[in-house]
Design a protein around this motif. Sequence first.
Motif, PDB file in Angstrom:
ATOM      1  N   ASN A 136       2.897  -7.107  -2.539  1.00 55.47           N
ATOM      2  CA  ASN A 136       2.658  -6.728  -1.090  1.00 55.47           C
ATOM      3  C   ASN A 136       2.826  -4.988  -0.853  1.00 55.47           C
ATOM      4  O   ASN A 136       2.059  -4.375  -0.090  1.00 55.47           O
ATOM      5  N   GLU A 137       3.942  -4.459  -1.556  1.00 54.74           N
ATOM      6  CA  GLU A 137       4.148  -3.152  -1.502  1.00 54.74           C
ATOM      7  C   GLU A 137       3.006  -2.388  -2.005  1.00 54.74           C
ATOM      8  O   GLU A 137       2.643  -1.388  -1.527  1.00 54.74           O
ATOM      9  N   ARG A 178      -0.204  -3.048  -2.513  1.00 54.30           N
ATOM     10  CA  ARG A 178      -1.458  -3.283  -1.599  1.00 54.30           C
ATOM     11  C   ARG A 178      -1.442  -2.564  -0.240  1.00 54.30           C
ATOM     12  O   ARG A 178      -2.239  -2.253  -0.010  1.00 54.30           O
ATOM     13  N   HIS A 179      -0.070  -2.558   0.557  1.00 54.05           N
ATOM     14  CA  HIS A 179      -0.123  -2.355   1.770  1.00 54.05           C
ATOM     15  C   HIS A 179       0.528  -1.117   2.203  1.00 54.05           C
ATOM     16  O   HIS A 179       0.574  -0.356   3.120  1.00 54.05           O
ATOM     17  N   LYS A 180       1.578  -0.806   1.238  1.00 51.21           N
ATOM     18  CA  LYS A 180       2.498   0.276   1.557  1.00 51.21           C
ATOM     19  C   LYS A 180       2.302   1.763   0.737  1.00 51.21           C
ATOM     20  O   LYS A 180       2.718   2.726   1.331  1.00 51.21           O
ATOM     21  N   VAL A 181       1.761   1.491  -0.461  1.00 48.23           N
ATOM     22  CA  VAL A 181       1.635   2.593  -1.091  1.00 48.23           C
ATOM     23  C   VAL A 181       0.319   3.511  -0.644  1.00 48.23           C
ATOM     24  O   VAL A 181      -0.941   2.874  -0.680  1.00 48.23           O
ATOM     25  N   GLU A 182       0.544   4.634  -0.820  1.00 52.51           N
ATOM     26  CA  GLU A 182      -0.846   5.471  -0.399  1.00 52.51           C
ATOM     27  C   GLU A 182      -1.247   6.231  -1.588  1.00 52.51           C
ATOM     28  O   GLU A 182      -0.504   7.313  -2.193  1.00 52.51           O
TER      29      GLU A 182
END
Length: 68
Positions: free
Chosen positions: A13-14, A16-20
């Motif tokens: 989840n991190e 996929r959605h939080k890492v730029e």
Amino acid sequence: MSSFIDFLKGSYNEFRHKVEWPKWADLQSSTIVVTIATVILSLFTFGVDELFSKAISNIIGMLINVFN
């Protein structure tokens, strides 16, 4: 085992959605900079190695001539 699965889900989840993630152009320019820096550093290391090699050869040659 449940905590490990929760860890994997949280990691996914991190990522996929939080890492730029960097853009492709940024990656290309960074690769070019790293490549150029690597070439310069390797040439510098080669030069210093050759300089020390010749200096040590000269010192050993002088020592051999002194003791012969």
